[in-house]
Design a protein around this motif. Structure first.
Motif, mmCIF file in Angstrom:
data_model
loop_
_atom_site.group_PDB
_atom_site.id
_atom_site.type_symbol
_atom_site.label_atom_id
_atom_site.label_comp_id
_atom_site.label_asym_id
_atom_site.label_seq_id
_atom_site.Cartn_x
_atom_site.Cartn_y
_atom_site.Cartn_z
ATOM 1 N N GLU A 133 62.839 24.310 67.967
ATOM 2 C CA GLU A 133 63.043 25.114 66.762
ATOM 3 C C GLU A 133 62.651 24.375 65.482
ATOM 4 N N SER A 136 67.795 24.543 59.664
ATOM 5 C CA SER A 136 66.877 25.609 59.280
ATOM 6 C C SER A 136 66.043 25.224 58.064
ATOM 7 N N PHE A 153 72.673 29.636 56.571
ATOM 8 C CA PHE A 153 71.705 29.167 57.558
ATOM 9 C C PHE A 153 72.193 27.859 58.176
ATOM 10 N N ASP A 154 71.795 27.630 59.416
ATOM 11 C CA ASP A 154 72.100 26.392 60.114
ATOM 12 C C ASP A 154 71.499 25.215 59.340
ATOM 13 N N TYR A 158 67.870 26.297 54.894
ATOM 14 C CA TYR A 158 69.223 25.810 54.656
ATOM 15 C C TYR A 158 69.507 25.516 53.176
#
Length: 97
Positions: free
Chosen positions: A64, A6, A2-3, A9
């Motif tokens: 986001e 996120s 995951f970024d 993450y």
């Protein structure tokens, strides 16, 4: 996987082996943090037509990152946070700021 921005993450991955012997990788469950333990960046009052992504863009600089608002308000369902105009929301301070 995951970024780094996120909400997922930092979650660990695990593996489940099925009865047929097949290994299936998955991400462990994420629990909401205790909202009162999170630092507050700001508070906003919901108006008609507000959306969490717009509020996150305005207050956190990234649409986001709406999940920080959810965490700061102990919300499992993000939609619930913008249903009622006049409601006040805490904006959680992201640890990456």
């Amino acid at each position: 996987m995951f970024d780094s921005k996120s909400r997922y993450y930092s979650l660990q991955t695990a593996t489940h082996t099925t009865a047929a012997g097949r290994s299936v990788a998955y991400v462990r469950r994420r629990f909401l943090p205790a909202a009162d333990s999170l630092p507050t960046l700001a508070e906003v009052t919901i108006t008609d037509g507000d959306r969490l992504d717009l509020i996150a863009a305005r207050t956190l600089g990234d649409p986001e990152q709406y999940w920080h608002i959810c965490d700061a308000n102990s919300a499992m369902n993000p939609i619930d946070l913008t249903v009622e105009a006049g409601q006040r929301l805490r904006i959680g301070l992201p640890s990456t700021l």
